[in-house]
Enzyme design. Structure first.
Site, short mmCIF file in Angstrom:
data_model
loop_
_atom_site.label_atom_id
_atom_site.label_comp_id
_atom_site.label_asym_id
_atom_site.label_seq_id
_atom_site.Cartn_x
_atom_site.Cartn_y
_atom_site.Cartn_z
N GLU A 209 0.36 -5.07 12.34
CA GLU A 209 0.48 -6.50 12.06
C GLU A 209 0.78 -7.34 13.30
OE1 GLU A 209 3.37 -5.96 8.92
OE2 GLU A 209 1.82 -6.29 7.41
N LYS B 115 2.65 -2.70 16.35
CA LYS B 115 3.88 -2.59 15.57
C LYS B 115 3.96 -1.18 14.99
CE LYS B 115 6.05 -4.60 11.44
NZ LYS B 115 5.77 -5.49 10.29
N GLN B 116 2.80 -0.70 14.56
CA GLN B 116 2.77 0.60 13.89
C GLN B 116 1.37 1.18 14.01
OE1 GLN B 116 3.31 0.01 9.60
NE2 GLN B 116 2.73 -2.11 9.91
N TRP C 164 0.82 -1.22 0.00
CA TRP C 164 0.00 0.00 0.00
C TRP C 164 0.85 1.27 0.00
CZ3 TRP C 164 -2.35 1.55 5.39
CH2 TRP C 164 -1.35 1.49 6.36
N ASP C 165 2.14 1.14 -0.32
CA ASP C 165 3.04 2.28 -0.18
C ASP C 165 2.67 3.50 -1.01
OD1 ASP C 165 5.62 1.09 1.46
OD2 ASP C 165 4.55 -0.40 0.30
#
Lengths: 796, 796
Positions: free
Chosen positions: B494, B615-616, B355-356
Site C-alpha cells: 500500500e 510496506k509489505q 482478504w485475510d
C-alpha cells in the site's frame, strides 16, 4: 412432453378460486399466491404475496379461551395496479362489466398471463393484458407487465401503481374471525422519480419487510405523462399517472418489484436494498430471459415424461413438480424455511410445518440433494427447542412438534372448529409424536442417497441420536408382558385421538409409532457405527449418552410392543379390535362424500373414536416407508411372527376401513398396492393425481395446494412405478409399471452421477451421462456396474 | 503441551490494554472483547460485546466531506455488575484503591478468571473473584460468576446486575470523533422475577438485538435478599439487590446471559427468545461443563504441538489458534459472517472484511472444511453486489470490494488520517482489485483440499467464472507491445497508490495483480473442465459466457504483461525501476521504528510513492501463494524467461526494500525463505509470532488482534515447516523443519480421512486414524498409499 400451457377461459366467479390455485408463481422465497378471496375486486388487483418461513404470533379467543399460535404473514401486495377514467369508477370486475376473461399459466416458463376486456356504462371497452412472474434467477425480483388498449375510444385514463400493505390473512373462510392483520407501518418513500418503497414490520415477530416498485410506461402513438403524483397513506404507497389513451394504441405499464426482509443475508437494511435494487433493475424482458434460463435448468433436472395415452397425466404430474419447485428451490438454501403443508400457495394451516417432507424429500434427494440438506438443517436449527420440549415433558432427547413455525415450538391448535356442527372441539393432534421418526427417516434416507458423511457428522447424526433417545425415554417397561410400551399418543390416522368415552387423550401402543421407534433406535446404533469413531465418541460425550443408555436403546428396539388381533392383523393400537365396525354403506348413502367422517359423526353427537375407521393410512404407512425386508427384520428382532401373506391381509383389512380423508392417503395406498395389485395402484394414483386439480375435498384447494400429496404422486412414479431405491451404496431398480404406462423417462442424480432412465415397452435403459466413477446398479435383483458414458439395458 | 494458563498479576493501567487483548472470549457468534478503553471504571464493568457480521451505516464528516461507511455495532454490555455500600461510591478502580489485581486466561478452556481486592477509605477490604465465558456449545448463552468476600467487615452491600445498552464504539482512539453511538431503545421488561431483558435496535441497519440476564445469588452464612428492585432507563435495565455481608462469608452472584438478534434463524422474536431461554437456562457449572466439552473437541482437531526448546512458541501458536476458533467456529456456519481483519476482538477497521481469509482458510480447510465452505458462501451471497460494482465500473463479471461489510458494497475509506501529520489524505486503496484473485484462490484451494464438487457446482464455480470474466474485461490490449495490461490499480503493497506527482491514483501492470489474473483465468478454464459437462453448459448459459469470451480469457492468460527490470527482477509495476532508492540507514537512525514509513514521509511532505520501498510483500506474494512449479508454468505460458535462480534474486531484491509495515509481511517472508534459508525463515516466524503478544506496532493490538497474521503463523507451521500441500488428489508432504524445531505434531482432515502427523528428529510419521478409503500421500517426492488404520514413516 406435450403442451404445458394451461388455459382457462371465461369468467365464472364460482370456479375462479379453483382455477387460480394452479397459478402460484413463486420460488420458495417470494411467492405470489393464486388462491383468490371471493371479493371480485381482488381478481384484478391480485392477492398479496408472502414470505417463506415468516411468521407472526397470533392470539385468538376461541370458545372463551385464549389460544396463541403462529400465523403466516402476507407481505404487501406489489401487484396492485388500477386504471380508471378521471372521476369515475375503476375498470375492475366489481365496477365494470367483464366481457372476456382468460388466463394462461405456462408451467414450463413459470409465467402467468391474463387477458380481460371491460365495457363500461358508456360502452367504452378496455383490453387489459398482463404477464407476470417472480424471478427464479433473481429471488428478490418480480415483474408485472400490463398492456392497455382502449378499443373503441380515446381519452384520459388515470393509472395507479401501488404497494399495498393493508393485506389481511383472509384466504381461509373459517379463519376470518381470528386476528388476521399482522403488518405495521414503518416508513415509505420515493426512492427515485419512478421508484417507490414501502417498509412495514410484522406486529409480533418484528420482521421488517421492504418492497420497492419501479413503474415505467411505454406506448405507441400515445403521449406518455412526464409527471406523476406520489401517494402515501398508512401502509400504502403509490405512483399515480395520467395517460391520454388513443383508440387502438397500446400503453404498456412495466412494474418491477423487489422485496427484502430483515432476515435476508448480505444486505444493509431492507428498504435501502429494496430501493437500490429496484432502481437499477433490468427491464421486464431481460429479467424474464434470466428467469427462463433458470427454469429451463430446473426442468432439465426435474421433468418426468410419462406416456399412458392421456396428455393429462404427464401434465398434472409436472404441474405437481412445478408447485414443488415453486416452494423449494435453490433460493430456499439461503433461507431458514421449512416445507409448509400447503406450499407457499394458501393460508390453510397458517403455513405450519408438519411431516410433509417425508413425501417431498425422496424427489429432491435424487435431483437437488443440496436442497434436502438445507431443509434438514432447518430441523437442526430447531433441535434445542425440541430438546426443551422433551425436557418439559419429563423426557430425554428431542421431541419435535407435530406442527411448528419459525421458533420450532409446538403450534398445533388446541381447539378446532367442526364446520358441520359449529362446535369448537379440543384437539389432541400434538400427540402425533411419530413425526420424530419421520425426521430421522428423512435424514437416514438422505444419507443413503448421497453418502454425505459430512452432513451426518455435523448435523444429521446428532438429530438421529436425540430422537432415538426420546423414543427410549418415552417407552415404559411393562413387567407383566415383558415389553416396552408407548402410551397416550396419536398415530397418523387422526380419527382416533382417545379411547371411546375416555377423559384423557391418546391411545396406547400405536403400532406405527412403536415400530418406527424401533426402526429409529436401530438406525441410531447404525449411525454411531457409520460415523468416524472419534466423532461418534464426541457426540456421545456432547450429549451425555452412556453405555447403559445405549443398552437401553438396544433393549427397547428388541422388546417394544406391537399389538395384534385376528391372527396376524397388526392392531392400529391397543384395544382397536374392541371398537365397533362402521356402517360404511348407510353413511355413504346418507352423506355421499364421507371422507371427513370425523365431522359428520361429531355433528351427530357420535365419534370416530368408537369405530374401526381410519382417516388415512396408519398401520399401512409401515408398508409405505419400510421395505418388506426391513419390516421382516424389525418383526423378527422383536420376536413377532411376520410374513408377506400377513402384509397383504393387513392391507386389505385396513383399506376396507379407510375413509381417505386426507389427500396423502391415496398416495400411500397406491404405493402399497403396487406390490401386489397394479390395477388398484393405478386407480389410487389417478385419484391422488387429481386431488388438487379437481379439488376433490371441495374447497380446500383454494386454501392452498396439498404439497405432500402432490409430491407423493411424483414419489410414486419414481419409487414405485420406476422402482428406484437407494441403499447399501447401490442404486436399486425394481420397476412395477402399470399396464397403462407405455413409456416413462427422467433423470436422477445419484452420488454425484447423473443418470438418465428410460422405461419403454418391456425394457429399462440406463445411461450415465456424467459421473466421476462407476456406480453399482441392481435391476430386479441383477447387480451390475454402470460407468460414466455407458448404458445398460434390462428386460422388465 | 505445557500449561496453557496465561497469568497476569499486578495492576498497571498503562499495560492493561495490552494484557486484556489476550482475553477475547467468544465463538464467532457472541464475542466479548478484551481491548479495554482507558476509562478505569470499565476495567471492572468490562466493555461491550458485539455481534459477528452486524454493521451499521456510519456517516462521518471528515476534512469537510461527508463519508459514509459501515461501522461495527457493539451490543449491550451484559457484564455490567457493580457493588457499593449503601449511599457510597462503588467498589471499582475509579473510586476505590485497588490493592491486588490478577487475571488468568485459560485458552484450553476458554475461561477468563479475575481477582481484585479493594480497600476503601475506611480500610474495608472487598475481594472480588470472577469467572466468565461465552459458551461455544450454546452460542446464545454466556455466563459470569462473581464471588464477593468482605475480608474485614460486615454490613450491607448493594449489588446492581445490569444490561447496559449505552455502549459506544470507543475502542479506537483515532475514531472517537466519528459517529460512535449506534443503538436505539426499543423496550425493556422483567421477564421473570430474576430475569430482565433489554431490546435495542441498530439505528441504521434496523437490526434488533435482545439480551436477557438472569441473576441469582448464592451464599454461605449470609442472608440472601428476597426482594430486588427493577431499574429501567433509556437503553439500560438492571436488578438491584441489597445483601447483608458477613465478614469472611462468600456471596456468589451468578449472571446467565442470552443474546438473540433479528438475524437469527429459528426464533420467534429476539426479546421473546432471549427472555425464554435465559429464564430456563442451566446454572453456571452446567453451562461451563457443556462449554468445556465443546472446547475439548475443538482442540482435538486444532492443537499443534511444537518443540523448539521454548514453552512460549507452542503457547503463542495455540493462542493464535484460540483466537481463530473464537472468531470462526461451528456456530459461524449458521450466521452470515465473514472473517474481519481484527477478528471479533477490536474495533479497528470497523469490523470490515479484507482478504485475510487467504491466510486463515488453509488451516480450516484441513480441520473444519464445513467452516471454509460457510465462509466462501458468505462471498457467494455478495456476488450480485460484486457484479453490480463491476457493471458500474463499465466492466463485466464480478468485482469484489477491497473492504466490505454486511451489504457487500465497497467500504474502503476514501480518506485516512495520518496521526503523524494530523492530515486527512485521499485514500485509493479500494484499487486493490487483487482481492478478487484471493477469493478465487480460496475457492480453488478449498476444492483441492476437499474434492467437494457439490460446492464447486453450486456456488464456487460461478464465483471463479465471474472473477475470471472481470479480469478479462479490465485487461486492455496494447497493440504496441502485443500484450494485455491492467492499468491504474494498487498491489498489496500500500506504499504505492500513484506515480510520483501524478493527479490520478493507481499504478499500471502491478506484477502480482497481472500474474494472479492469469492464474485465475487458467483456473476458470480448469473449473469448466472439472464441472460436470451439463453444469458447465448451464453456468455458461446462465452467465452468458460465449465461446468468443472463453477465447479471450485464454488469450489474456497467455499474453498479459509482466514488467521486468535489472535482468530478471519482476518490477512491482510499470516504471518501478525509475523510482529512487530509499535511504534506509538514515531514516532508521532518525526514527527508530520505520515500519509506517508512509506516515513518516507524508509528515515530511514527501511520499513513499517516490521510492523503491514496500510496506509489505507484493511481488513476493507470488512466491507465497504459488508453488515454484505453478509460477514456472505461468511464466512459460506467458513467454517469459523464468527459473529458480531468479526467484531467489527477486526475494533478496525486495526484502532489502521492505519496511514490514504490515503484520502479514513477516509471515510471507518467513514462508519464502523457508525454501532456501531456514535460519531467516525461523527468524521471520518468531517475529511474526510475537506481533500481537508484544504489540510490535505499538498500540494497534488493543484496537484488535491481527487475525490474518495470527493465522498466518499457523499456516506457516502447517504449510511451510510441515510442508503440507493438497493438490491433484494427493496429500503432499515436503517438510522444511528449521533446526530449532525438534518435534512437531498435529492432526489434519483430508477428504474425510483423519490423519495424525508426527515430526520427530529426522523422521515423519503419518497415521490414518480414520477414513473410508486409502489416500495417496507424496512425501518429499515419494508417492505411497496410506490406508485407514495404517501408518507410514519417512526419513527427512
Amino acid at each position: 412432453m406435450s403442451d404445458w400451457q394451461l388455459n382457462y377461459r371465461g369468467f365464472d366467479p364460482a370456479q375462479q378460486g379453483l382455477r387460480e390455485t394452479l397459478c402460484t408463481l413463486g420460488n420458495g422465497y417470494f411467492a405470489t399466491r393464486g388462491a383468490l378471496p371471493e371479493c371480485a375486486a381482488d381478481q384484478v388487483h391480485y392477492p398479496a404475496t408472502y414470505i417463506a418461513g415468516t411468521y407472526n404470533r397470533l392470539t385468538s379467543h376461541i370458545a372463551g379461551r385464549s389460544i396463541e399460535n403462529e400465523d403466516l404473514v402476507n407481505v404487501p401486495n406489489w401487484l396492485s395496479l388500477t386504471f380508471r377514467h378521471p372521476d369515475r369508477s375503476p375498470f375492475d370486475p366489481q365496477h365494470t362489466e367483464v366481457i372476456h376473461h382468460q388466463f394462461d399459466l405456462d408451467i414450463r416458463r413459470a409465467v402467468l398471463s391474463r387477458q380481460t376486456r371491460y365495457r363500461d356504462e358508456q360502452g367504452r371497452m378496455l383490453r387489459v393484458t398482463q404477464r407476470r412472474f417472480v424471478s427464479l434467477r433473481d429471488p428478490h425480483h418480480a415483474a408485472l407487465e400490463t398492456t392497455l388498449v382502449a378499443e373503441n375510444w380515446s381519452g384520459p385514463l388515470t393509472l395507479q401503481s401501488a404497494i399495498d400493505g393493508t393485506v389481511l390473512n383472509a384466504g381461509v373462510q373459517r379463519y376470518r374471525d381470528l386476528a388476521n392483520d399482522h403488518l405495521e407501518m414503518v416508513s415509505a418513500h420515493q426512492a427515485t422519480p419512478d421508484t417507490i418503497c414501502l417498509l412495514v414490520q410484522t406486529s409480533q415477530s418484528r420482521i421488517a419487510v421492504a418492497e420497492a416498485v419501479r413503474t415505467r410506461l411505454y406506448g405507441t402513438g400515445t403521449d406518455m405523462p412526464e409527471e406523476r403524483a406520489y401517494v402515501e397513506h398508512d401502509r400504502f404507497v403509490a405512483h399515480r399517472l395520467d395517460v391520454e389513451m388513443r383508440q387502438g394504441a397500446e400503453v404498456t405499464i412495466e412494474k418491477i418489484a423487489t422485496i427484502f426482509t430483515s432476515r435476508d443475508a448480505g444486505i444493509s437494511e431492507p428498504s435501502i436494498d429494496a430501493s437500490n435494487w429496484a432502481a437499477v433493475a433490468p427491464g421486464f424482458d431481460t429479467l424474464l430471459d434470466r428467469h427462463l434460463v433458470s427454469w429451463r435448468h430446473a426442468w432439465n433436472r426435474s421433468e418426468i415424461a410419462i406416456g399412458d395415452g392421456e396428455n393429462k397425466t404427464g401434465r398434472v404430474l409436472n404441474l405437481h413438480i412445478f408447485h414443488l419447485l415453486q416452494t423449494v428451490s435453490k433460493n430456499t438454501v439461503e433461507t431458514d424455511a421449512g416445507v409448509p403443508a400447503r406450499g407457499l400457495h394458501g393460508e390453510a394451516y397458517r403455513g405450519h410445518i408438519f411431516w410433509d417432507e417425508l413425501f417431498i424429500l425422496p424427489f429432491l434427494n435424487l435431483r437437488v440433494p443440496e436442497l434436502t440438506r438445507a431443509l434438514l438443517r432447518y430441523r437442526y436449527r430447531r433441535l434445542d427447542q425440541a430438546r426443551y420440549a422433551a425436557s418439559l415433558a419429563g423426557l430425554s432427547g428431542a421431541m419435535y412438534p407435530w406442527q411448528s413455525g419459525s421458533s420450532g415450538r409446538e403450534e398445533t391448535q388446541r381447539y378446532h372448529l367442526n364446520p358441520d356442527s359449529g362446535r369448537w372441539l379440543p384437539d389432541a393432534s400434538h400427540l402425533q409424536r411419530h413425526i420424530n421418526s419421520a425426521i430421522a427417516y428423512n435424514i437416514w434416507h438422505y444419507y443413503q442417497a448421497t453418502a454425505d458423511s459430512e452432513f451426518l457428522r455435523f448435523w444429521g447424526g446428532e438429530i438421529i441420536l436425540e430422537i432415538a433417545r426420546f423414543w427410549a425415554s418415552i417407552s415404559t417397561y411393562n413387567r407383566t408382558i415383558d415389553r416396552y410400551e408407548i402410551l397416550a399418543v396419536m398415530g397418523p390416522d387422526e380419527y382416533h385421538d382417545a379411547y371411546p368415552g375416555a377423559d384423557t387423550p391418546g391411545v396406547d401402543n400405536n403400532a406405527y409409532t412403536n415400530l418406527m421407534a424401533a426402526w429409529v433406535l436401530a438406525r441410531a446404533l447404525d449411525t454411531l457405527e457409520a460415523l468416524p469413531h472419534r466423532r461418534a465418541e464426541e457426540l456421545k460425550e456432547k450429549l451425555g449418552v452412556s453405555a447403559e443408555e445405549l443398552n437401553r436403546w438396544d433393549h427397547v428396539r428388541r422388546r417394544i410392543k406391537v399389538p395384534f388381533h385376528d391372527q396376524g392383523i397388526i392392531s392400529q393400537f391397543d384395544g382397536y379390535e374392541d371398537l365397533d365396525e362402521f356402517d360404511w354403506l348407510s353413511y355413504t348413502e346418507r352423506y355421499g362424500d364421507i371422507s371427513r367422517l370425523d365431522r359428520i359423526l361429531e355433528a351427530e353427537g357420535d365419534s370416530t373414536n368408537r369405530y374401526k375407521v381410519a382417516k388415512q393410512a396408519d398401520v399401512v404407512m409401515l408398508f409405505y416407508l419400510l421395505s418388506p425386508n426391513d419390516l421382516d427384520e424389525l418383526m423378527m428382532t422383536l420376536g413377532y411372527e411376520w410374513g408377506a401373506d400377513l402384509m397383504e391381509r393387513n392391507i386389505d383389512y385396513y383399506e376396507e376401513r379407510t375413509a381417505h380423508g386426507s389427500t396423502l392417503s391415496r398416495v400411500v395406498h397406491a404405493w402399497i398396492h403396487s406390490r401386489t395389485d397394479c390395477e388398484r395402484a393405478w386407480e389410487h394414483f389417478k385419484d391422488a393425481l387429481v386431488a388438487d386439480v379437481a379439488d376433490v375435498q371441495g374447497g380446500t384447494t383454494r386454501e392452498g395446494i396439498h404439497l405432500g400429496a402432490m409430491a407423493g404422486t411424483v414419489d410414486l412414479v419414481q419409487r414405485c412405478f420406476a422402482g428406484i431405491d437407494t441403499r447399501a451404496d447401490m442404486l436399486f431398480i425394481d420397476p412395477r409399471l402399470p399396464a397403462e404406462v407405455s413409456h416413462l423417462s427422467f433423470d436422477i442424480q445419484f452420488r454425484g452421477c447423473q443418470i438418465h432412465l428410460d422405461y419403454l415397452d418391456d425394457e429399462v435403459s440406463l445411461r450415465m451421462d456424467e459421473g466421476l466413477s462407476p456406480v453399482s446398479v441392481n435391476v430386479s435383483g441383477v447387480a451390475q456396474e454402470l460407468a460414466p458414458g455407458c448404458s445398460l439395458r434390462f428386460g422388465l
